[in-house]
Design a protein around this motif. Sequence first.
Motif, PDB file in Angstrom:
ATOM      1  N   LEU A   1      36.700  40.154  61.979  1.00  0.00           N
ATOM      2  CA  LEU A   1      36.503  39.870  60.559  1.00  0.00           C
ATOM      3  C   LEU A   1      37.855  39.747  59.879  1.00  0.00           C
ATOM      4  O   LEU A   1      38.081  38.886  59.038  1.00  0.00           O
ATOM      5  N   TYR A   2      38.760  40.631  60.260  1.00  0.00           N
ATOM      6  CA  TYR A   2      40.161  40.523  59.845  1.00  0.00           C
ATOM      7  C   TYR A   2      41.015  41.214  60.879  1.00  0.00           C
ATOM      8  O   TYR A   2      40.492  41.938  61.742  1.00  0.00           O
ATOM      9  N   CYS A   3      42.327  40.980  60.809  1.00  0.00           N
ATOM     10  CA  CYS A   3      43.242  41.582  61.767  1.00  0.00           C
ATOM     11  C   CYS A   3      44.337  42.342  61.034  1.00  0.00           C
ATOM     12  O   CYS A   3      44.660  42.038  59.886  1.00  0.00           O
ATOM     13  N   ALA A   4      44.906  43.302  61.724  1.00  0.00           N
ATOM     14  CA  ALA A   4      45.986  44.101  61.141  1.00  0.00           C
ATOM     15  C   ALA A   4      47.150  43.197  60.764  1.00  0.00           C
ATOM     16  O   ALA A   4      47.509  42.284  61.509  1.00  0.00           O
ATOM     17  N   GLY A   5      47.694  43.419  59.600  1.00  0.00           N
ATOM     18  CA  GLY A   5      48.836  42.646  59.150  1.00  0.00           C
ATOM     19  C   GLY A   5      48.471  41.517  58.206  1.00  0.00           C
ATOM     20  O   GLY A   5      49.297  41.066  57.423  1.00  0.00           O
ATOM     21  N   GLU A   6      47.231  41.064  58.285  1.00  0.00           N
ATOM     22  CA  GLU A   6      46.797  40.001  57.377  1.00  0.00           C
ATOM     23  C   GLU A   6      46.782  40.498  55.936  1.00  0.00           C
ATOM     24  O   GLU A   6      46.477  41.656  55.677  1.00  0.00           O
TER      25      GLU A   6
END
Lengths: 239, 239
Positions: free
Chosen positions: B45-50
């Motif tokens: 769904l989302y990634c770290a750092g985004e």
Amino acid sequence: MEPSIDPGASLRRTARDGAPTLNVRLSDADAIPFPTRTVERGDALYCAGEPLRSLYTVQSGCFKTVATYPSADDDSAPHTQVTGFHFANETLGLDGVCTNRHESDAVALEPSVVRIMPVGILEPLCREYASMQHELLAIMSAEIVRASRLALMLGTMPARERVAAFLLDFSERLEAGAASPAEHPAELILPMTRADIGSYLGLELETVSRMLSKLQREGAIGLNGRQVRIVDRAMLAHH
Amino acid sequence: MEPSIDPGASLRRTARDGAPTLNVRLSDADAIPFPTRTVERGDALYCAGEPLRSLYTVQSGCFKTVATYPSADDDSAPHTQVTGFHFANETLGLDGVCTNRHESDAVALEPSVVRIMPVGILEPLCREYASMQHELLAIMSAEIVRASRLALMLGTMPARERVAAFLLDFSERLEAGAASPAEHPAELILPMTRADIGSYLGLELETVSRMLSKLQREGAIGLNGRQVRIVDRAMLAHH
DNA sequence: CGTTCAATTGAAATGTATCAATGAAGGTGG
DNA sequence: CCACCTTCATTGATACATTTCAATTGAACG
């Protein structure tokens, strides 16, 4: 006076990974004459179960927060653990917002002074000022990150690394909490016992003592009771 | 339409200790036509750092959040851990508010649908409506409590208790997330692997498997792969 | 029907807890 | 001022829970 809009501007970040440390504060609240309170060493600022009246920002001194968990629901000894240490400019009481009751005890490790921010005043203020609202949300989010990292540490790191990481974190937060932006202080005075550290790190106090001794033998730190001198930062971080 | 003022009214509490479960939601946001998004199994769904654009409320399906921690700052294998599982009506992305970037990856464990709540819209809304602001703060506070409890579990409980507590929590949250307020469901289908559970609980996957087998031998649960039937709740909770 | 991934189970290795003894520091009252 | 007590810290020996390594099975899938 609408404060600055820059979100999270008052959040300090660690040099290493850019994550926020926990010495965040409601900087916009500095201008407001909130009352203060002095807490003696060993006394509780608040206790688990008490209704949440205020949030507190540490002005000077140091606190530990202690969570108690009923062992299942029966008679056997309840689990208890130090869930955090809180130094100057860090905010206490955030875990109580969800239930309107404090979820843990906050105990002073040395004579301390806190600024009292009643929640009844804080929320309307945050509705008034966008940046203040954002800052409060940021502080709570930082607390989520902090707790998650503690869980990560407890779940994945061996004892030696936990103790090393604890010392590094402690030193970084001392720096961040200090008024003057000094370099990483090499001399630390730990205000908590080995048992407190062990509880926080998920270790027995004997293990903490052993790992500190080992770090000293390896030349990473100098050790004299609660006085710790960080000799080789890289050795603490790397290995 | 100023929503109800009762703080935390939409927080469910566990029967056992009165603490909030994590299936809280921005109920006042229900009336607002936020868009939705479908995520396939295994997709992020989302990634770290985004950069943080939105918070997400799970409509259906299940996610895991995975945190990665640089092992000190050097070359050795980075620590990684599942920091949470998220079911229907639970909110994702709260850890990113402090840095304006996501701190972890959110991966769907099965085909899932989320409601997208852009942060740029959410914060002004919270300034408008006191109860909505309070609810957002309450949700974040509940997340702090959740993370602290995970830390407590990782720091103090042996493997068997961790697995038992995981099963009980899972079952309670299924009940809470369900539309109909059914009794504690006895039949569970675990959407995650043993490795996911182990990572979350700070155990190796083999240990998780062994403890599940042991709980089955003891008669506390019925076990058939990812299908778990809770036979004796007291046995899981007590011992 | 082979290949891959998930799960189970066993045996051995290891890190940490537990038990126990000792010493140092700080506070209290005789 | 000195015994006395309590708390805190260190260190050793042993026990034990969990990890690690390894082998096997079953299910899903092309």
